[in-house]
Design an enzyme around this catalytic site. Structure first.
Site, PDB file in Angstrom:
ATOM      1  N   GLU A  90       0.831  -1.196   0.000  1.00 31.69           N
ATOM      2  CA  GLU A  90       0.000   0.000   0.000  1.00 31.69           C
ATOM      3  C   GLU A  90       0.868   1.250   0.000  1.00 31.69           C
ATOM      4  OE1 GLU A  90      -4.066  -1.270   2.207  1.00 31.69           O
ATOM      5  OE2 GLU A  90      -2.383  -0.850   3.499  1.00 31.69           O
ATOM      6  N   CYS A 103       3.591   8.685   0.523  1.00 30.54           N
ATOM      7  CA  CYS A 103       4.178   7.770   1.502  1.00 30.54           C
ATOM      8  C   CYS A 103       4.392   6.429   0.804  1.00 30.54           C
ATOM      9  CB  CYS A 103       3.237   7.644   2.700  1.00 30.54           C
ATOM     10  SG  CYS A 103       3.821   6.496   3.942  1.00 30.54           S
ATOM     11  N   CYS A 110       6.810  -6.597   7.047  1.00 32.28           N
ATOM     12  CA  CYS A 110       7.950  -6.070   7.812  1.00 32.28           C
ATOM     13  C   CYS A 110       8.336  -7.095   8.870  1.00 32.28           C
ATOM     14  CB  CYS A 110       7.598  -4.742   8.477  1.00 32.28           C
ATOM     15  SG  CYS A 110       8.997  -3.994   9.348  1.00 32.28           S
ATOM     16  N   CYS A 114       6.808  -4.264  15.295  1.00 30.64           N
ATOM     17  CA  CYS A 114       6.401  -3.267  16.294  1.00 30.64           C
ATOM     18  C   CYS A 114       4.959  -3.565  16.716  1.00 30.64           C
ATOM     19  CB  CYS A 114       6.517  -1.857  15.732  1.00 30.64           C
ATOM     20  SG  CYS A 114       8.173  -1.457  15.172  1.00 30.64           S
ATOM     21  N   CYS A 117       1.709  -1.805  15.275  1.00 20.31           N
ATOM     22  CA  CYS A 117       1.707  -1.631  13.825  1.00 20.31           C
ATOM     23  C   CYS A 117       1.097  -2.833  13.111  1.00 20.31           C
ATOM     24  CB  CYS A 117       3.146  -1.408  13.379  1.00 20.31           C
ATOM     25  SG  CYS A 117       3.361  -1.468  11.608  1.00 20.31           S
ATOM     26  N   ASN A 215       8.874   6.338  20.252  1.00 21.98           N
ATOM     27  CA  ASN A 215       7.723   5.710  20.913  1.00 21.98           C
ATOM     28  C   ASN A 215       7.911   5.209  22.348  1.00 21.98           C
ATOM     29  OD1 ASN A 215       6.643   6.078  18.339  1.00 21.98           O
ATOM     30  ND2 ASN A 215       7.289   4.041  17.710  1.00 21.98           N
ATOM     31  N   CYS A 332      -1.054   6.562  10.052  1.00 27.48           N
ATOM     32  CA  CYS A 332       0.197   5.977  10.499  1.00 27.48           C
ATOM     33  C   CYS A 332      -0.060   4.660  11.231  1.00 27.48           C
ATOM     34  CB  CYS A 332       0.889   6.954  11.440  1.00 27.48           C
ATOM     35  SG  CYS A 332       2.450   6.356  12.017  1.00 27.48           S
TER      36      CYS A 332
END
Ligand code: SF4
Length: 351
Positions: A90, A103, A110, A114, A117, A215, A332
């Site tokens: 995406e 973006c 990934c 995280c 996410c 974070n 995000c």
């Protein structure tokens, strides 16, 4: 067949030399691919017919297959593309004032996992090739309304760009090449979860903006939220950020996703100030965008404003980033690359 979108200028020069052609032919073909967005070799009309015929024997111009486009009420557009092996990624176009930011995803999935996410929770498939990185820019251009231009590019979609370092650096060279996409270095930003060796290498080899997804303000919390912290703990990460080159104009951007009762306290804000000492930076506070099945919650508004004020009072330029496109899961941390399957299923995010 080789894809002409898979070459930097220097690489194309080598290909053209290999065909026994003069170097200026590389410039012509490169111009057709990147400036004129040619989608086939026949359209390269100032390239000799004989060379076009030879190119067609071994090369093509392949784009991404855009499967679906979703538009938010705020103008954000998210598009889902299918890669040649069936993987899906995406990308998001985000309007903000006179800027239109693209973006870009750097990986299908990934590996860093995280916890806040969606992409991280969905696992890793593979790195994107150069033409798949470039393809997102071409596909986005195809979605522009009349008068619109992409002004900024951020490598902040699915994946950890520093884990696909070589292809990402080749992509950056095309983004910032006047013969390529022609963006100024100041308009390109790479966002990392904090891979220290990659940050040091990027600082030495590229001249683009850096954003870091921080974070947390203690190793204990960051280990929990971002497992990559076990490998590159806060002290090491902050040291790498202190060494990242800045030329007066450039600042590191600290991305801080605020998670209720995890990292949003007054003590966290004070610790963050100590951590950032000596790092020219600005801070983006991003209230968590919950998704079905997420284990975190959005912070309360008063926590966000208190946190922000503490940072501002300490002299840090701080903005609370309104989540654009959250109604289409383009905000995000909400990218996952699987439209059509998403309703009723656990959603996660991309950073
Ligand atoms: S936030 Fe970025 S680095 Fe972390 S899992 Fe998601 S995509 Fe990967």
């Amino acid at each position: 067949m080789k894809n002409l979108r898979d070459f930097t200028y220097e690489e194309l020069l080598e290909e053209v030399r290999g065909l026994g052609e003069k170097p200026y032919r590389a410039e012509q073909v490169y111009g057709w691919v990147y400036r004129k967005c040619a989608t086939d070799i026949d359209s390269m009309t100032d390239v000799s017919k004989a060379l076009r015929e030879r190119l067609k024997e071994s090369y093509s111009v392949e784009g991404l297959k855009v499967l679906e486009v979703k538009s938010s009420f705020d103008g954000t557009r998210k598009f889902l593309s299918e890669l040649s092996d069936g993987s899906r990624i995406e990308s998001v176009l985000i309007p903000e004032g006179d800027r239109l930011t693209l973006c870009v995803s750097s990986q299908a999935g990934c590996a860093l996992g995280c916890r806040f996410c969606m992409t991280g929770l969905s696992g890793f498939t593979r790195n994107l090739t150069l033409s798949e990185l470039n393809g997102q820019v071409f596909a986005a251009r195809g979605l522009l309304n009349e008068g619109e231009t992409i002004t900024n590019v951020v490598l902040m979609g699915m994946g950890e760009p520093l884990n696909n370092y070589d292809n990402v650096l080749r992509f950056v060279s095309i983004l910032t090449d006047g013969r390529g996409f022609g963006f100024s270095h100041n308009k390109v930003t790479l966002s990392t979860a904090g891979l220290v060796p990659g940050i040091r290498r990027l600082g030495a080899e590229a001249n683009i903006n850096l954003a870091v997804s921080l974070n947390a303000t203690t190793d204990e919390v960051r280990d929990r939220v971002m497992p990559v912290n076990k490998k590159y703990p806060l002290e090491e990460l902050m040291d790498a950020l202190r060494g990242y080159p800045h030329n007066g104009k450039k600042h590191v951007t600290i991305e801080y996703v605020m998670l209720a009762n995890v990292n949003d306290s007054i003590e966290d804000a004070k610790r963050l100030i100590k951590l950032l000492r000596g790092i020219p930076c600005k801070v983006n506070l991003i209230p968590f965008n919950p998704f079905p099945g997420a284990r975190f919650q959005a912070p309360e508004n008063h926590m966000v404003s208190t946190f922000s004020k503490i940072l501002q009072d300490a002299g840090y330029f701080t903005i609370v980033r309104a989540s654009k496109g959250s109604d289409i899961q383009a905000a995000c941390g909400q990218l996952k690359g699987r439209y059509g399957e998403e309703e009723g299923e656990r959603d996660s995010a991309g950073g």
